[in-house]
Design a protein around this motif. Sequence first.
Motif, PDB file in Angstrom:
ATOM      1  N   ARG A 178      -1.007  -2.580  -7.288  1.00 15.99           N
ATOM      2  CA  ARG A 178      -2.305  -1.940  -7.104  1.00 15.99           C
ATOM      3  C   ARG A 178      -3.447  -2.826  -7.593  1.00 15.99           C
ATOM      4  N   LEU A 190      -8.971   2.654  -5.352  1.00 10.99           N
ATOM      5  CA  LEU A 190      -7.795   2.086  -6.012  1.00 10.99           C
ATOM      6  C   LEU A 190      -7.979   2.054  -7.531  1.00 10.99           C
ATOM      7  N   ASP A 230       3.670   1.687  -1.622  1.00  9.01           N
ATOM      8  CA  ASP A 230       4.382   1.915  -2.878  1.00  9.01           C
ATOM      9  C   ASP A 230       3.805   3.122  -3.603  1.00  9.01           C
ATOM     10  N   THR A 231       4.681   3.941  -4.127  1.00  7.14           N
ATOM     11  CA  THR A 231       4.263   5.094  -4.931  1.00  7.14           C
ATOM     12  C   THR A 231       5.032   5.080  -6.237  1.00  7.14           C
ATOM     13  N   TRP A 270       4.347  -1.063  -9.690  1.00  2.70           N
ATOM     14  CA  TRP A 270       3.303  -0.323  -8.966  1.00  2.70           C
ATOM     15  C   TRP A 270       1.922  -0.771  -9.430  1.00  2.70           C
ATOM     16  N   GLU A 271       1.760  -0.860 -10.748  1.00  2.11           N
ATOM     17  CA  GLU A 271       0.467  -1.253 -11.300  1.00  2.11           C
ATOM     18  C   GLU A 271       0.091  -2.676 -10.876  1.00  2.11           C
ATOM     19  N   GLN A 300       0.817  -1.207   0.000  1.00  2.00           N
ATOM     20  CA  GLN A 300       0.000   0.000   0.000  1.00  2.00           C
ATOM     21  C   GLN A 300       0.856   1.265   0.000  1.00  2.00           C
ATOM     22  N   GLU A 348      -7.487   5.420  -9.092  1.00  6.21           N
ATOM     23  CA  GLU A 348      -6.059   5.760  -9.140  1.00  6.21           C
ATOM     24  C   GLU A 348      -5.369   5.050 -10.297  1.00  6.21           C
ATOM     25  N   ILE A 349      -5.646   3.762 -10.450  1.00  3.39           N
ATOM     26  CA  ILE A 349      -5.029   2.991 -11.530  1.00  3.39           C
ATOM     27  C   ILE A 349      -5.485   3.504 -12.886  1.00  3.39           C
ATOM     28  N   LEU A 383      -4.196  -5.288  -4.981  1.00  2.00           N
ATOM     29  CA  LEU A 383      -4.948  -4.678  -3.881  1.00  2.00           C
ATOM     30  C   LEU A 383      -6.426  -4.514  -4.252  1.00  2.00           C
TER      31      LEU A 383
END
Length: 199
Positions: free
Chosen positions: A113, A132, A99-100, A109-110, A97, A135-136, A116
Amino acid sequence: APMAIAVIGGLITSTFLTLLVIPVVYSVLDRKQFVAREPRTGAAGAVAALNKAAEIAARFDVSEIDDYMVRVFQARLDIAQGKLETAVRWLEKRQLQADTLENTPYHLWESGRVTLVQLAMAQQDYPAALDLIAEILFHADRMGRQGTVLDMLVWQAVALYQSQQITAAQAALQKALILAEPQRYVRTFIDKGDPIRQL
């Protein structure tokens, strides 16, 4: 000279990693997703493919990327099989969670996510899943990742449907169908089950 040897060695290693090891691991993991859907092989075939990918990653221990992807797909398989506690333990240990895009390559990252999202959906935490997904979608669209955009739109439709937001769910599904039609995507929709059929 030592510097020249180091540079050449680095180039050879990175080329080997980029052109052979990581593509092989990804290929095996993709096979895992395929066999998991097949009634004759099912979860056993997925586990076998995942074990094969882990073996390859361990044999060519030249990067953390392949090991990371194996663990991500293991978490997804655990989620699909209802082993949520096992998946949560690894995700928390890995602090996925946190990770940026500033500290993590985009494709990692993708992948994290998306995992998640699958966990939030399995836990029926639809507000978290929708956050989420949004954001993706924002980043995947900017990166031209149409496959990810399509998958997230379908997940968005399911999450909205389960949240009783039927009109918004139908709008998300319509966007997904328009995007999917040229390539004739079918599996992305079928895999999401009854909510998509109802919509």
